[in-house]
Scaffold this motif. Sequence first.
Motif, PDB file in Angstrom:
ATOM      1  N   GLY A   3      16.927  43.701  80.554  1.00 28.19           N
ATOM      2  CA  GLY A   3      17.378  44.644  79.541  1.00 28.19           C
ATOM      3  C   GLY A   3      16.709  45.992  79.592  1.00 28.19           C
ATOM      4  O   GLY A   3      17.053  46.882  78.813  1.00 28.19           O
ATOM      5  N   GLU A  18      21.208  52.066  73.806  1.00 28.46           N
ATOM      6  CA  GLU A  18      21.658  50.682  73.609  1.00 28.46           C
ATOM      7  C   GLU A  18      20.859  49.984  72.508  1.00 28.46           C
ATOM      8  O   GLU A  18      21.386  49.131  71.793  1.00 28.46           O
ATOM      9  CB  GLU A  18      21.531  49.906  74.923  1.00 28.46           C
ATOM     10  CG  GLU A  18      22.100  48.494  74.852  1.00 28.46           C
ATOM     11  CD  GLU A  18      21.961  47.757  76.163  1.00 28.46           C
ATOM     12  OE1 GLU A  18      22.335  46.572  76.211  1.00 28.46           O
ATOM     13  OE2 GLU A  18      21.470  48.353  77.135  1.00 28.46           O
ATOM     14  N   LYS A  20      19.702  51.376  69.749  1.00 24.15           N
ATOM     15  CA  LYS A  20      20.273  51.797  68.474  1.00 24.15           C
ATOM     16  C   LYS A  20      21.592  51.078  68.206  1.00 24.15           C
ATOM     17  O   LYS A  20      21.871  50.672  67.065  1.00 24.15           O
ATOM     18  CB  LYS A  20      20.477  53.312  68.470  1.00 24.15           C
ATOM     19  CG  LYS A  20      21.012  53.853  67.158  1.00 24.15           C
ATOM     20  CD  LYS A  20      21.151  55.363  67.178  1.00 24.15           C
ATOM     21  CE  LYS A  20      21.730  55.871  65.860  1.00 24.15           C
ATOM     22  NZ  LYS A  20      21.877  57.350  65.866  1.00 24.15           N
ATOM     23  N   GLU A  21      22.409  50.894  69.248  1.00 28.18           N
ATOM     24  CA  GLU A  21      23.682  50.190  69.075  1.00 28.18           C
ATOM     25  C   GLU A  21      23.465  48.752  68.616  1.00 28.18           C
ATOM     26  O   GLU A  21      24.152  48.265  67.716  1.00 28.18           O
ATOM     27  CB  GLU A  21      24.466  50.214  70.391  1.00 28.18           C
ATOM     28  CG  GLU A  21      24.937  51.602  70.805  1.00 28.18           C
ATOM     29  CD  GLU A  21      25.641  51.587  72.161  1.00 28.18           C
ATOM     30  OE1 GLU A  21      25.845  50.466  72.700  1.00 28.18           O
ATOM     31  OE2 GLU A  21      25.970  52.664  72.673  1.00 28.18           O
ATOM     32  N   LYS A  22      22.480  48.082  69.209  1.00 31.08           N
ATOM     33  CA  LYS A  22      22.204  46.697  68.821  1.00 31.08           C
ATOM     34  C   LYS A  22      21.738  46.600  67.375  1.00 31.08           C
ATOM     35  O   LYS A  22      22.177  45.730  66.623  1.00 31.08           O
ATOM     36  CB  LYS A  22      21.148  46.100  69.756  1.00 31.08           C
ATOM     37  CG  LYS A  22      21.631  45.843  71.175  1.00 31.08           C
ATOM     38  CD  LYS A  22      20.520  45.222  72.013  1.00 31.08           C
ATOM     39  CE  LYS A  22      20.991  44.944  73.436  1.00 31.08           C
ATOM     40  NZ  LYS A  22      19.897  44.370  74.272  1.00 31.08           N
ATOM     41  N   GLN A  25      24.665  47.312  65.015  1.00 28.71           N
ATOM     42  CA  GLN A  25      25.604  46.177  64.954  1.00 28.71           C
ATOM     43  C   GLN A  25      25.072  45.082  64.035  1.00 28.71           C
ATOM     44  O   GLN A  25      25.836  44.492  63.256  1.00 28.71           O
ATOM     45  CB  GLN A  25      25.832  45.630  66.358  1.00 28.71           C
ATOM     46  CG  GLN A  25      26.707  46.513  67.240  1.00 28.71           C
ATOM     47  CD  GLN A  25      26.808  46.001  68.670  1.00 28.71           C
ATOM     48  OE1 GLN A  25      26.242  44.956  69.012  1.00 28.71           O
ATOM     49  NE2 GLN A  25      27.512  46.744  69.525  1.00 28.71           N
ATOM     50  N   THR A  55      11.312  46.453  74.707  1.00 33.77           N
ATOM     51  CA  THR A  55      11.379  47.771  75.356  1.00 33.77           C
ATOM     52  C   THR A  55      10.178  48.621  74.985  1.00 33.77           C
ATOM     53  O   THR A  55       9.606  49.328  75.827  1.00 33.77           O
ATOM     54  CB  THR A  55      12.678  48.496  74.944  1.00 33.77           C
ATOM     55  OG1 THR A  55      13.804  47.664  75.250  1.00 33.77           O
ATOM     56  CG2 THR A  55      12.824  49.817  75.680  1.00 33.77           C
TER      57      THR A  55
END
Length: 413
Positions: A3, A18, A20-22, A25, A55
């Motif tokens: 990842g 990505e 922030k998107e996770k 969601q 991360t």
Amino acid sequence: YLGLPSIIGRSKKLIFAEIKEKVCQKLAGWKSKLLSMGGKEILIKAVAQAIPSYTMSCFLLPKSLCEDLEREMRSFWWGQKQQEKKIAWVGWKKMCKPKSLGGMGFRNLQAFNLALLAKQAWRIITNPGSLAARLLKVKYFPFGDILNASLGSSPSYTWRSIFQSLEVIRSGTRWRVGNWHLIHIWEDKWLPTPSTYKVITPPKEFEDFPMVSSLIDHETKWWKPNVVKALFLPFEADTILKIPLSQNLPDDALIWIGNKKGVFTVKSAYFIAAKLQVDKDAGESSSGDSNALIWGKLWKLKLPAKIKIFSWRVCVNGLPVYMKMMERGIQLGWDCPVCGDEPESLIHALISCDFALSVWSLWQDCPLHLLLKATDLMDVIHVFCSSPFAEHLEYFFAISWAIWHNRNLLVHN
């Protein structure tokens, strides 16, 4: 890999979008559910703030991305359903303080990021034979140690990230005495004085190289008292001469002072990183908290989580009474929606309103004379935290919650 981005380009925010998107969601899926603030607290801490952890242990996330993530969590906490703007009645910085200091214990993502990266730096220090430590040493600090390393020219983003966390390591470590060859007299932390661990005597020139080893007689393996007394202030010279020396003269070693056990943990590094950020913020105050007794008792009460969070909001003036709403520019009038006689302040809504007083009078053990004299709600809470009334603190907050709940039913329904 697992990842993580393989190539870090110029736009770091785009590379890590990505994450922030996770998070968004997850929050969007929870918004449709009827959750109390207690449930939201658990979801934010256990899931939303844990998503970027892996991360953040490898890379330093952009400040703007951390602020975006915190903004989404803050809006969810205060009741956002779609994408409408929600008023935050308590500042996020205050909510990120530990519960023992008047906050909600949410993570400051920037400080947490630095704490995770500090763990990597600590591994390089404690395990210099590892492949990563040897590779970074050859490239960035071949003739020194990591704490004195420079950023260098054209550094990788991995090294740039770890380099930013070195201030946490410097603040959370001091030298354990050995042969003293690695310890600088005036620059390093090596004295057993918890305030600074550093020498405060002004530097003086002398013939030997200014390392602590020059203060030791290597034949007797003890201090040179004449040199120590000549270089340092009297009280500091006495402190140095009382430091015991090992006859074996082992190598000097860095030890962690972030907790009592002397063992590096991300938790202890986080508190150091958070304190460093507070110190850099001129608007923050590091003075003691006069409400420490209240915070110690509040979170131990045998009450539902939603009532304990309500109680915390009462203590930090975080309830949307009409006077507070007027201060934020929301024009709904001043008058109390229950009695209609006086402006609705926090103490009026919960204590001095005619309806609230009629409720308090039904409680047999209520010190009604104290409530009638009160001009500040925190004074009342301090009284209930004192020994004669401490056993009634749960009743006080539970009844206050019921009065506020009734007020909300009247306003909204």
